[in-house]
Design a protein around this motif. Sequence first.
Motif, PDB file in Angstrom:
ATOM      1  N   SER A  59       0.831  -1.266  -0.041  1.00 32.22           N
ATOM      2  CA  SER A  59      -0.159   0.229   0.168  1.00 32.22           C
ATOM      3  C   SER A  59       0.955   1.236  -0.261  1.00 32.22           C
ATOM      4  CB  SER A  59      -0.730  -0.203   1.303  1.00 32.22           C
ATOM      5  OG  SER A  59      -0.267   0.091   2.130  1.00 32.22           O
ATOM      6  N   LEU A  60       2.156   1.021   0.668  1.00 30.91           N
ATOM      7  CA  LEU A  60       2.810   2.462   0.602  1.00 30.91           C
ATOM      8  C   LEU A  60       3.433   2.721  -0.955  1.00 30.91           C
ATOM      9  CD1 LEU A  60       4.645   4.255   2.281  1.00 30.91           C
ATOM     10  CD2 LEU A  60       6.396   2.721   1.914  1.00 30.91           C
ATOM     11  N   ALA A  61       4.002   1.516  -1.617  1.00 34.04           N
ATOM     12  CA  ALA A  61       4.190   1.728  -2.916  1.00 34.04           C
ATOM     13  C   ALA A  61       3.037   2.258  -3.853  1.00 34.04           C
ATOM     14  CB  ALA A  61       4.631   0.518  -3.440  1.00 34.04           C
ATOM     15  N   PHE A  62       1.825   1.606  -3.464  1.00 34.35           N
ATOM     16  CA  PHE A  62       0.550   2.264  -4.253  1.00 34.35           C
ATOM     17  C   PHE A  62       0.610   3.551  -4.160  1.00 34.35           C
ATOM     18  CE2 PHE A  62      -3.778   3.195  -4.522  1.00 34.35           C
ATOM     19  CZ  PHE A  62      -4.409   2.326  -5.825  1.00 34.35           C
ATOM     20  N   THR A  63       0.330   3.986  -2.689  1.00 32.43           N
ATOM     21  CA  THR A  63       0.135   5.313  -2.822  1.00 32.43           C
ATOM     22  C   THR A  63       1.330   6.471  -3.287  1.00 32.43           C
ATOM     23  OG1 THR A  63       0.796   5.123  -0.375  1.00 32.43           O
ATOM     24  CG2 THR A  63      -1.321   5.384  -0.656  1.00 32.43           C
ATOM     25  N   GLU A  64       2.638   5.882  -2.960  1.00 29.92           N
ATOM     26  CA  GLU A  64       3.714   6.889  -3.391  1.00 29.92           C
ATOM     27  C   GLU A  64       3.604   6.857  -4.939  1.00 29.92           C
ATOM     28  OE1 GLU A  64       5.758   8.880  -1.838  1.00 29.92           O
ATOM     29  OE2 GLU A  64       4.881   8.443  -0.058  1.00 29.92           O
ATOM     30  N   PHE A  65       3.556   5.606  -5.635  1.00 25.85           N
ATOM     31  CA  PHE A  65       3.470   5.639  -7.114  1.00 25.85           C
ATOM     32  C   PHE A  65       2.582   6.484  -7.695  1.00 25.85           C
ATOM     33  CE2 PHE A  65       2.904   4.173 -11.407  1.00 25.85           C
ATOM     34  CZ  PHE A  65       4.109   4.182 -11.645  1.00 25.85           C
ATOM     35  N   PHE A  66       1.218   6.299  -7.084  1.00 30.58           N
ATOM     36  CA  PHE A  66       0.097   7.185  -7.762  1.00 30.58           C
ATOM     37  C   PHE A  66      -0.091   8.612  -7.480  1.00 30.58           C
ATOM     38  CE2 PHE A  66      -1.154   2.637  -8.650  1.00 30.58           C
ATOM     39  CZ  PHE A  66      -1.409   2.702  -9.961  1.00 30.58           C
ATOM     40  N   ARG A  67       0.412   9.031  -6.244  1.00 32.01           N
ATOM     41  CA  ARG A  67       0.424  10.445  -6.104  1.00 32.01           C
ATOM     42  C   ARG A  67       1.520  10.946  -6.806  1.00 32.01           C
ATOM     43  NH1 ARG A  67       1.190  11.354  -0.035  1.00 32.01           N
ATOM     44  NH2 ARG A  67       0.819  13.489  -0.666  1.00 32.01           N
ATOM     45  N   ASN A  68       2.679  10.237  -7.148  1.00 30.94           N
ATOM     46  CA  ASN A  68       3.742  11.207  -7.778  1.00 30.94           C
ATOM     47  C   ASN A  68       3.921  10.978  -9.372  1.00 30.94           C
ATOM     48  OD1 ASN A  68       4.686  12.440  -5.296  1.00 30.94           O
ATOM     49  ND2 ASN A  68       5.879  10.320  -4.731  1.00 30.94           N
ATOM     50  N   THR A  69       2.909  10.571  -9.721  1.00 32.54           N
ATOM     51  CA  THR A  69       2.856  10.385 -11.284  1.00 32.54           C
ATOM     52  C   THR A  69       1.861  11.497 -11.699  1.00 32.54           C
ATOM     53  OG1 THR A  69       1.981   8.260 -11.052  1.00 32.54           O
ATOM     54  CG2 THR A  69       4.234   8.466 -11.810  1.00 32.54           C
ATOM     55  N   PRO A  70       1.780  12.052 -13.191  1.00 34.44           N
ATOM     56  CA  PRO A  70       0.796  12.805 -13.382  1.00 34.44           C
ATOM     57  C   PRO A  70      -0.575  12.110 -13.945  1.00 34.44           C
ATOM     58  CG  PRO A  70       2.944  13.438 -14.662  1.00 34.44           C
ATOM     59  CD  PRO A  70       3.000  12.215 -13.662  1.00 34.44           C
ATOM     60  N   LEU A  71      -1.591  12.666 -13.528  1.00 33.34           N
ATOM     61  CA  LEU A  71      -2.909  11.951 -14.059  1.00 33.34           C
ATOM     62  C   LEU A  71      -2.996  11.679 -15.409  1.00 33.34           C
ATOM     63  CD1 LEU A  71      -5.634  10.857 -13.274  1.00 33.34           C
ATOM     64  CD2 LEU A  71      -6.461  12.864 -13.086  1.00 33.34           C
ATOM     65  N   LEU A  72      -2.489  12.761 -16.340  1.00 38.95           N
ATOM     66  CA  LEU A  72      -2.528  12.635 -17.732  1.00 38.95           C
ATOM     67  C   LEU A  72      -1.732  11.165 -18.150  1.00 38.95           C
ATOM     68  CD1 LEU A  72      -3.513  13.830 -20.233  1.00 38.95           C
ATOM     69  CD2 LEU A  72      -1.516  15.095 -20.442  1.00 38.95           C
TER      70      LEU A  72
ATOM     71  N   ILE B 208       7.962   6.374 -18.896  1.00 34.25           N
ATOM     72  CA  ILE B 208       7.286   7.756 -18.601  1.00 34.25           C
ATOM     73  C   ILE B 208       7.259   8.240 -17.020  1.00 34.25           C
ATOM     74  CG2 ILE B 208       5.877   9.907 -19.393  1.00 34.25           C
ATOM     75  CD1 ILE B 208       7.661   9.388 -21.334  1.00 34.25           C
ATOM     76  N   ALA B 209       6.161   7.291 -16.532  1.00 34.35           N
ATOM     77  CA  ALA B 209       5.705   7.425 -15.139  1.00 34.35           C
ATOM     78  C   ALA B 209       6.836   7.286 -14.384  1.00 34.35           C
ATOM     79  CB  ALA B 209       4.695   6.229 -14.970  1.00 34.35           C
ATOM     80  N   LEU B 211      10.044   8.294 -14.936  1.00 35.06           N
ATOM     81  CA  LEU B 211      10.655   9.412 -14.694  1.00 35.06           C
ATOM     82  C   LEU B 211      10.098  10.457 -14.106  1.00 35.06           C
ATOM     83  CD1 LEU B 211      11.935   9.642 -18.505  1.00 35.06           C
ATOM     84  CD2 LEU B 211      13.234   9.556 -16.666  1.00 35.06           C
ATOM     85  N   TYR B 212       8.722  10.741 -14.027  1.00 37.37           N
ATOM     86  CA  TYR B 212       8.134  11.578 -13.373  1.00 37.37           C
ATOM     87  C   TYR B 212       8.273  11.386 -11.773  1.00 37.37           C
ATOM     88  CZ  TYR B 212       5.601  14.322 -16.904  1.00 37.37           C
ATOM     89  OH  TYR B 212       5.485  15.113 -17.944  1.00 37.37           O
ATOM     90  N   PHE B 213       8.040   9.968 -11.693  1.00 36.10           N
ATOM     91  CA  PHE B 213       8.029   9.427 -10.101  1.00 36.10           C
ATOM     92  C   PHE B 213       9.383   9.985  -9.645  1.00 36.10           C
ATOM     93  CE2 PHE B 213       8.987   6.360  -7.270  1.00 36.10           C
ATOM     94  CZ  PHE B 213       8.019   6.804  -6.270  1.00 36.10           C
ATOM     95  N   MET B 214      10.530   9.825 -10.427  1.00 29.34           N
ATOM     96  CA  MET B 214      11.685   9.788  -9.686  1.00 29.34           C
ATOM     97  C   MET B 214      11.713  11.426  -9.172  1.00 29.34           C
ATOM     98  SD  MET B 214      14.163   7.566 -11.910  1.00 29.34           S
ATOM     99  CE  MET B 214      15.323   9.031 -12.292  1.00 29.34           C
ATOM    100  N   ILE B 215      11.528  12.490  -9.967  1.00 31.32           N
ATOM    101  CA  ILE B 215      11.490  13.705 -10.041  1.00 31.32           C
ATOM    102  C   ILE B 215      10.483  13.995  -8.527  1.00 31.32           C
ATOM    103  CG2 ILE B 215      11.081  16.058 -10.553  1.00 31.32           C
ATOM    104  CD1 ILE B 215      11.635  15.083 -13.419  1.00 31.32           C
ATOM    105  N   CYS B 216       9.573  13.805  -8.580  1.00 34.92           N
ATOM    106  CA  CYS B 216       8.599  13.945  -7.746  1.00 34.92           C
ATOM    107  C   CYS B 216       8.903  13.581  -6.246  1.00 34.92           C
ATOM    108  CB  CYS B 216       7.024  13.621  -8.159  1.00 34.92           C
ATOM    109  SG  CYS B 216       6.436  14.670  -9.277  1.00 34.92           S
ATOM    110  N   TYR B 217       9.478  12.154  -6.429  1.00 31.81           N
ATOM    111  CA  TYR B 217       9.685  11.273  -5.056  1.00 31.81           C
ATOM    112  C   TYR B 217      10.892  12.256  -4.424  1.00 31.81           C
ATOM    113  CZ  TYR B 217      10.266   7.768  -1.758  1.00 31.81           C
ATOM    114  OH  TYR B 217      10.189   7.171  -0.496  1.00 31.81           O
ATOM    115  N   ILE B 218      11.852  12.517  -5.108  1.00 30.29           N
ATOM    116  CA  ILE B 218      12.975  13.361  -4.673  1.00 30.29           C
ATOM    117  C   ILE B 218      12.430  14.594  -3.898  1.00 30.29           C
ATOM    118  CG2 ILE B 218      15.180  14.568  -5.166  1.00 30.29           C
ATOM    119  CD1 ILE B 218      15.569  12.331  -7.656  1.00 30.29           C
ATOM    120  N   LEU B 219      11.583  15.337  -4.630  1.00 31.69           N
ATOM    121  CA  LEU B 219      11.246  16.383  -4.054  1.00 31.69           C
ATOM    122  C   LEU B 219      10.553  16.260  -2.791  1.00 31.69           C
ATOM    123  CD1 LEU B 219      10.279  18.322  -6.933  1.00 31.69           C
ATOM    124  CD2 LEU B 219      11.584  19.199  -5.482  1.00 31.69           C
ATOM    125  N   THR B 220       9.453  15.196  -2.779  1.00 31.18           N
ATOM    126  CA  THR B 220       8.662  14.874  -1.631  1.00 31.18           C
ATOM    127  C   THR B 220       9.470  14.373  -0.439  1.00 31.18           C
ATOM    128  OG1 THR B 220       7.696  13.107  -2.977  1.00 31.18           O
ATOM    129  CG2 THR B 220       6.355  14.303  -1.595  1.00 31.18           C
TER     130      THR B 220
END
Lengths: 255, 238
Positions: A59-72, B208-209, B211-220
């Motif tokens: 669940s940690l991976a789930f929340t972190e991944f989906f919160r930190n990638t753009p919806l588009l 792509i996801a 790449l975005y994740f890396m930037i955002c996760y580092i920031l968070t």
Amino acid sequence: MDYTFHWAKMFSGEPAQWMWEGFCTTMQISIISLICAMILGIVICVLRMTPFKPLQWFSLAFTEFFRNTPLLVQIFFWYNASYFVIPTVINNWMNDLYYWFPGPFSLFGHEFVGEWMLFNVELIMGIIALTVYTAAFIAEEIRAGIFSIPKNQLEASRAVGLSFLQGYRYVILPQALRIVIPPLISQALNLIKNSSLVMVLGVTDLMYQASQIESYHAMPFEAFTVALLIYLAISLVVSLCINLYNKHFMIQVMY
Amino acid sequence: MHWDIVYNNFDYFLYGNTSLDWHFPFLHNPEGLVASVILAIFGIFGAFWLGLAAGLMRLSRNKWVKVPSVCYIEMIRGMPLLLLIFWFYYLAPVITGQNMPAFSTTMICFVVFTGAYVAEIVRAGVVALPKGQMEAARSTGLSHAQAMQLIILPQALRNMIPSFVNQFVSLTKDTSLAAILGVIELTRTGVQVDNREMVASFEIWIAIACLYFMICYILTSYSRRLEAQLSRYQARNR
């Protein structure tokens, strides 16, 4: 500035009908995915609280991944690439859904004819993307709400003689829910605003209809302004509700 | 699986066809991840000043100063970013009489959109400070503006940094919307490569996801550390 405005044309005939249909679609998408996101969010939150480590990591991976990638990007992923993750049986079922709802039917007081597709693949994928994206945020918010109740409250309720579940039921949850509901409502608002993104799949929501009026009737400015006012009206009404709620139900917690 | 397609196009994802102009130290026509990052950095930089102005105006007691900023904040916060982008895209030619490049259009929209959220952060940061700070500053003889500048804002800005980083993260995610207007940033390069190759959708969108994740996760994670560090040495209400 040689642009002539045709405001009156927006409120009659085809444009008005398209905008109304778009509004209905937006509300349908929002409501369906809000309900699904609440359920999924609660499930993820509960998984996060279980003592079993792998479930916590999931669940940690789930929340972190989906919160930190753009919806588009997520929408593009679900629409273009999800056949890899979703089993073929379910994929075929989703493709056939259109044939299950061929006739005219009415929803939200609006009569939809057969060629207006309610459950096509694009819409389902849009709903899935919105659901998963919002569920990650909802899970975090519920967790934060429950964690914001001091732990000794549960201990105190156990000491009084309540069982673990009773302690949650009578002591923790009533307080946590009061804290959680305003951010959840603003999350619902975010969901309604985010639902404008499913237009990239060709789902005929409010944004899509506005851009359609732009290309059919050459009234870009009017169409987008009306769409803007509709979104604004929705969010102002909801934020008014949040303020009323806060005024009446928020407890002033003293530490 | 076709991970080789991702591998072969990885440089395109990162900087597209960006060319370095050796006469000037900045990039011409940034594309790919570089464009996303540039949009995010310039967006947050512009939004900071706009948000600071709007947030301080929001706190003013003068009706003529307060009402415009309240209207701005409520209106922007009430509408989707995509709508703002489209609206401005069609409004700009009407006002200026000529077409505006999609890159600048989206950048202005990011500034205006994020500015409203930053304004709320600024307001919350200033309101969260104890009232005594302002009163003490005024009683020592500072004017309202001086007290704001020398006493209140330095403390409030430090309080705001974590939520500011969060805003930066969500702006980084929002830059993907520029793809809809045709700006060739990270998401758009993904669409292009996906449409060209046709067989590697899964791999491309995962890449792509990530790449975005890396930037955002580092920031968070940075924001979390910053929050722990800065939570000391603060004047608080409690």
